[in-house]
Design a protein around this motif. Structure first.
Motif, PDB file in Angstrom:
ATOM      1  N   PRO A  34      28.145 -23.870  -4.773  1.00  0.00           N
ATOM      2  CA  PRO A  34      27.167 -22.869  -4.302  1.00  0.00           C
ATOM      3  C   PRO A  34      25.793 -23.054  -4.933  1.00  0.00           C
ATOM      4  O   PRO A  34      24.779 -22.840  -4.272  1.00  0.00           O
ATOM      5  N   GLU A  35      25.757 -23.466  -6.195  1.00  0.00           N
ATOM      6  CA  GLU A  35      24.462 -23.630  -6.872  1.00  0.00           C
ATOM      7  C   GLU A  35      23.620 -24.729  -6.240  1.00  0.00           C
ATOM      8  O   GLU A  35      22.407 -24.570  -6.026  1.00  0.00           O
ATOM      9  N   SER A  36      24.268 -25.877  -5.919  1.00  0.00           N
ATOM     10  CA  SER A  36      23.516 -26.994  -5.331  1.00  0.00           C
ATOM     11  C   SER A  36      23.022 -26.642  -3.926  1.00  0.00           C
ATOM     12  O   SER A  36      21.903 -26.996  -3.547  1.00  0.00           O
ATOM     13  N   VAL A  37      23.839 -25.892  -3.180  1.00  0.00           N
ATOM     14  CA  VAL A  37      23.422 -25.459  -1.840  1.00  0.00           C
ATOM     15  C   VAL A  37      22.250 -24.491  -1.950  1.00  0.00           C
ATOM     16  O   VAL A  37      21.281 -24.573  -1.178  1.00  0.00           O
ATOM     17  N   ALA A  38      22.323 -23.567  -2.920  1.00  0.00           N
ATOM     18  CA  ALA A  38      21.234 -22.603  -3.124  1.00  0.00           C
ATOM     19  C   ALA A  38      19.933 -23.309  -3.499  1.00  0.00           C
ATOM     20  O   ALA A  38      18.849 -22.954  -3.002  1.00  0.00           O
ATOM     21  N   ALA A  39      20.054 -24.335  -4.354  1.00  0.00           N
ATOM     22  CA  ALA A  39      18.860 -25.088  -4.762  1.00  0.00           C
ATOM     23  C   ALA A  39      18.226 -25.795  -3.563  1.00  0.00           C
ATOM     24  O   ALA A  39      16.997 -25.774  -3.386  1.00  0.00           O
ATOM     25  N   ASP A  40      19.062 -26.419  -2.737  1.00  0.00           N
ATOM     26  CA  ASP A  40      18.545 -27.088  -1.532  1.00  0.00           C
ATOM     27  C   ASP A  40      17.978 -26.093  -0.528  1.00  0.00           C
ATOM     28  O   ASP A  40      16.992 -26.376   0.161  1.00  0.00           O
ATOM     29  N   PHE A  41      18.593 -24.927  -0.460  1.00  0.00           N
ATOM     30  CA  PHE A  41      18.126 -23.878   0.457  1.00  0.00           C
ATOM     31  C   PHE A  41      16.694 -23.476   0.126  1.00  0.00           C
ATOM     32  O   PHE A  41      15.826 -23.431   1.013  1.00  0.00           O
ATOM     33  N   PHE A  42      16.431 -23.213  -1.140  1.00  0.00           N
ATOM     34  CA  PHE A  42      15.086 -22.781  -1.548  1.00  0.00           C
ATOM     35  C   PHE A  42      14.071 -23.927  -1.518  1.00  0.00           C
ATOM     36  O   PHE A  42      12.890 -23.704  -1.256  1.00  0.00           O
ATOM     37  N   SER A  43      14.530 -25.152  -1.763  1.00  0.00           N
ATOM     38  CA  SER A  43      13.604 -26.290  -1.683  1.00  0.00           C
ATOM     39  C   SER A  43      13.190 -26.568  -0.234  1.00  0.00           C
ATOM     40  O   SER A  43      12.036 -26.877   0.052  1.00  0.00           O
ATOM     41  N   LEU A  44      14.149 -26.415   0.692  1.00  0.00           N
ATOM     42  CA  LEU A  44      13.833 -26.597   2.110  1.00  0.00           C
ATOM     43  C   LEU A  44      12.904 -25.489   2.626  1.00  0.00           C
ATOM     44  O   LEU A  44      12.073 -25.722   3.509  1.00  0.00           O
ATOM     45  N   ILE A 213      25.276 -33.558   1.953  1.00  0.00           N
ATOM     46  CA  ILE A 213      26.118 -32.498   2.509  1.00  0.00           C
ATOM     47  C   ILE A 213      25.646 -31.114   2.074  1.00  0.00           C
ATOM     48  O   ILE A 213      25.734 -30.153   2.841  1.00  0.00           O
ATOM     49  N   SER A 214      25.133 -30.993   0.855  1.00  0.00           N
ATOM     50  CA  SER A 214      24.666 -29.676   0.395  1.00  0.00           C
ATOM     51  C   SER A 214      23.500 -29.195   1.264  1.00  0.00           C
ATOM     52  O   SER A 214      23.363 -27.996   1.525  1.00  0.00           O
ATOM     53  N   LYS A 215      22.663 -30.144   1.741  1.00  0.00           N
ATOM     54  CA  LYS A 215      21.555 -29.754   2.617  1.00  0.00           C
ATOM     55  C   LYS A 215      22.069 -29.387   4.008  1.00  0.00           C
ATOM     56  O   LYS A 215      21.480 -28.543   4.693  1.00  0.00           O
ATOM     57  N   VAL A 216      23.162 -30.031   4.427  1.00  0.00           N
ATOM     58  CA  VAL A 216      23.805 -29.627   5.689  1.00  0.00           C
ATOM     59  C   VAL A 216      24.257 -28.166   5.591  1.00  0.00           C
ATOM     60  O   VAL A 216      24.038 -27.365   6.513  1.00  0.00           O
ATOM     61  N   PHE A 217      24.876 -27.818   4.459  1.00  0.00           N
ATOM     62  CA  PHE A 217      25.283 -26.435   4.226  1.00  0.00           C
ATOM     63  C   PHE A 217      24.074 -25.502   4.230  1.00  0.00           C
ATOM     64  O   PHE A 217      24.104 -24.415   4.802  1.00  0.00           O
ATOM     65  N   ALA A 218      22.989 -25.930   3.569  1.00  0.00           N
ATOM     66  CA  ALA A 218      21.786 -25.101   3.450  1.00  0.00           C
ATOM     67  C   ALA A 218      21.169 -24.831   4.826  1.00  0.00           C
ATOM     68  O   ALA A 218      20.792 -23.696   5.134  1.00  0.00           O
ATOM     69  N   VAL A 219      21.084 -25.869   5.661  1.00  0.00           N
ATOM     70  CA  VAL A 219      20.521 -25.696   7.008  1.00  0.00           C
ATOM     71  C   VAL A 219      21.426 -24.794   7.846  1.00  0.00           C
ATOM     72  O   VAL A 219      20.937 -23.948   8.611  1.00  0.00           O
TER      73      VAL A 219
END
Length: 487
Positions: A34-44, A213-219
C-alpha cells in the motif's frame, strides 16, 4: 455503530488485509505494498502529462454519457409514440447486448481514430440501458391516474408534464446511475486497447508493459475515485434538475407564457342506467340493473361491503361526460402541491386568475389553508382525501360522484366539508351520487338513500330523508342498519 464508523472500519480492515497479503507474497510485481502505491499515486497527481491524460479521459466519459443519455431518452420516447420504431430497434439492441465489448473496440479501430473509439464503445454499451429505461418510463401507465385525467379534462401536454415526466424520471435516474459506472469501465477498457495519446487507459497499458505494477494500481485507484466523483456530480445534477422542474411547475401555473385551451363544459345532470350488466370471476355484480338518479339531488347508495358501489360509480364516470369524481383512493399528482392539484382541472376552464380564486376559497372551506404549498407526498392520508374531495367539488360538472369520500376525516372536519357541499348545493346544484360507508353520513348528507343487496346488486328499498331525519338521524339510521344486518 453509525454508518460513518462502519465505513471507516471497512477501509481500515481491507487496507490491513492488503498489507498482510503483500507481506506474505513479498513480490512487488504480483502485489505491491500500500505504501508504494500511495507514493506513486501522489507522484502521478502532480505530473503534467498524467493530469492531461486524466482530463481527456474525463472528457470522453462526459461525452459518452451525454450522447447515450440524449439518444436513449430521445429514441425511447419516440418508440412510445410510434410502435414501428420499437420493432425497428429490437434487432440492433439484441445484437448490441450480445456482442463482446472487445470485439467492438477492435472493429471500430479500423473506422475511427484512437481518440474516438472509447467514446463510441461506451455509447454502444450504455445506450440499451438508457433506451430501455426511457421507453419503460414514458410508456408506464397508471390506469387510475389516466382515468383522473380523462374525467377532469387534463390536456395531453399537461398529462405529459405532470404525469409522464415524473414517472419517467424515476426510471431514468436509476439508469443514469448504473450507466455512469458502466461508461467509466468501457472507456478505460477501450483506451487500453486503442491507446490514445492522452488517456488513463494508455497510462495503464504503458505501466503494465514496463512492469510498474504499483503505478497500475495507482491509476486504477484514480479511475475508481473519478467514477465515485462522477456519481456524486450526478446526484448534484439530479437535485438541480428536481429544483428546476419544481420552478418550472410554478412558472406554468403563474405565468401566461403557456397558453391554456379554455374549455367550455356543458353541464348534464341526467343519470339513467338501463339493463346494466357486469360480470367478474363468473359472478354477476350487476345483472339487468336499471336506476334513474334524481337530478340536482343528493342520492346515497348503501350496500354491504364489496357489493359493487365503486364499480357503479366507475361506470358512471366512464360513460357520462359532465362528471367529477372523488375516489376512495385520492389519486393525486404527487409532484404537484395541494393548491396545484385542485387548480389544475380549473385552469383549462376558468384561466389562471379565476381558477386561483376558486381554489383558494375551496381550500379554506375544507380546512386546508396553510397546506397550499405542501407537496401532496408529504401530507397525511386524511389531508390527501380532502384534496381529492376539494378537487371534485371545485370542478364545474353536472354530476358529482363521491366514493366514501369522508372515511378518513375527523368528525369536525367531516362536518365542515358536508356543510360546505350542502350549502354549495343550494347555489349550484349537482346530481350527487354518494357511496356511503357510514349510515349516519348518508342520513345527514342525502335527499334520498337507496339500499342495495349484493351479488348481483339489486335495489331493495328507497328511504326519503326529511329535514326531521337530518335533525334526529338515529331512528332512520337504526332502520337502515337493521335491514343491512338482515341480509
Amino acid at each position: 455503530m453509525n454508518k460513518k464508523k462502519i465505513f471507516v472500519f471497512s477501509i481500515a480492515f481491507f487496507f490491513l488485509l492488503w498489507k498482510f497479503f503483500s507481506l506474505v507474497i513479498d513480490s512487488p510485481l504480483v502485489l505491491p505494498s500500500p505504501e508504494s502505491v500511495a507514493a506513486d499515486f501522489f507522484s502521478l497527481a502532480v505530473e503534467k502529462n498524467f493530469l492531461k491524460s486524466l482530463a481527456f479521459t474525463f472528457f470522453r466519459v462526459f461525452c459518452a454519457f451525454f450522447i447515450s443519455s440524449f439518444l436513449g431518452i430521445l429514441f425511447g420516447f419516440l418508440c412510445t409514440k410510434f410502435s414501428v420504431l420499437k420493432f425497428f430497434f429490437e434487432l440492433p439492441l439484441t445484437f448490441i447486448r450480445s456482442v463482446p465489448l472487445v470485439s467492438v473496440i477492435l472493429i471500430v479501430l479500423f473506422w475511427l481514430g484512437s481518440d474516438s473509439v472509447p467514446v463510441f464503445a461506451a455509447v454502444l454499451l450504455s445506450f440499451p440501458v438508457m433506451f430501455t429505461s426511457a421507453f419503460s418510463g414514458f410508456s408506464f401507465e397508471d390506469k387510475k391516474m389516466e382515468n383522473v385525467c380523462t374525467i377532469f379534462k387534463i390536456t395531453e401536454m399537461q398529462k405529459f408534464l405532470f404525469l409522464k415526466i415524473p414517472y419517467a424520471k424515476e426510471f431514468l435516474k436509476d439508469a443514469m446511475e448504473n450507466s455512469c459506472g458502466m461508461i467509466w469501465k468501457a472507456v478505460a477498457a477501450a483506451e487500453v486497447l486503442s491507446v490514445p495519446k492522452f488517456a488513463l487507459g494508455s497510462q495503464l497499458q504503458n505501466f503494465q508493459v514496463v512492469l510498474e505494477i504499483s503505478k497500475v494500481f495507482a491509476v486504477t485507484i484514480f479511475i475508481v475515485l473519478l467514477g465515485f466523483l462522477s456519481e456524486k456530480i450526478l446526484l448534484i445534477f439530479f437535485f438541480a434538475l428536481k429544483k428546476f422542474y419544481k420552478n418550472f411547475i410554478n412558472f406554468y401555473f403563474q405565468s401566461d407564457f403557456f397558453k391554456l385551451p379554455h374549455l367550455s363544459l356543458e353541464k348534464e345532470f341526467f343519470v339513467e342506467l338501463k339493463n346494466f350488466c357486469i360480470e367478474h370471476d363468473g359472478k354477476f355484480i350487476f345483472k339487468n340493473y336499471s336506476e334513474n338518479f334524481d337530478q340536482k339531488k343528493i342520492t346515497s347508495i348503501v350496500a354491504p361491503s364489496g357489493s359493487g358501489k365503486t364499480t357503479l360509480l366507475d361506470f358512471v364516470s366512464e360513460n357520462f361526460s359532465s362528471v367529477s369524481y372523488s375516489m376512495q383512493t385520492p389519486n393525486l399528482f404527487l409532484n404537484l402541491s395541494v393548491f396545484q392539484n385542485v387548480q389544475l382541472p380549473l385552469l383549462n376552464i376558468f384561466g389562471r386568475k379565476k381558477s386561483f380564486e376558486i381554489t383558494q376559497n375551496i381550500l379554506n372551506n375544507f380546512g386546508l389553508n396553510g397546506k397550499e404549498k405542501s407537496c401532496v407526498e408529504k401530507i397525511s392520508g386524511g389531508e390527501r382525501q380532502r384534496v381529492s374531495l376539494a378537487r371534485a367539488v371545485a370542478f364545474p360538472s353536472g354530476i358529482l360522484l363521491l366514493d366514501e369520500s369522508f372515511q378518513f376525516l375527523d368528525f369536525s372536519v367531516k362536518k365542515k366539508c358536508i356543510e360546505f357541499i350542502l350549502e354549495r348545493q343550494k347555489e349550484n346544484p349537482q346530481t350527487v351520487i354518494f357511496a356511503a360507508n357510514e349510515i349516519k353520513e348518508a342520513v345527514l348528507f342525502s335527499d334520498k338513500i337507496i339500499f342495495y343487496s349484493s351479488c348481483p346488486m339489486l335495489h331493495l328499498k328507497t328511504f326519503l330523508v326529511s329535514a326531521e331525519d337530518k335533525k334526529n338521524p338515529a331512528a332512520l339510521e337504526k332502520e337502515i342498519l337493521a335491514l343491512l344486518f338482515s341480509l
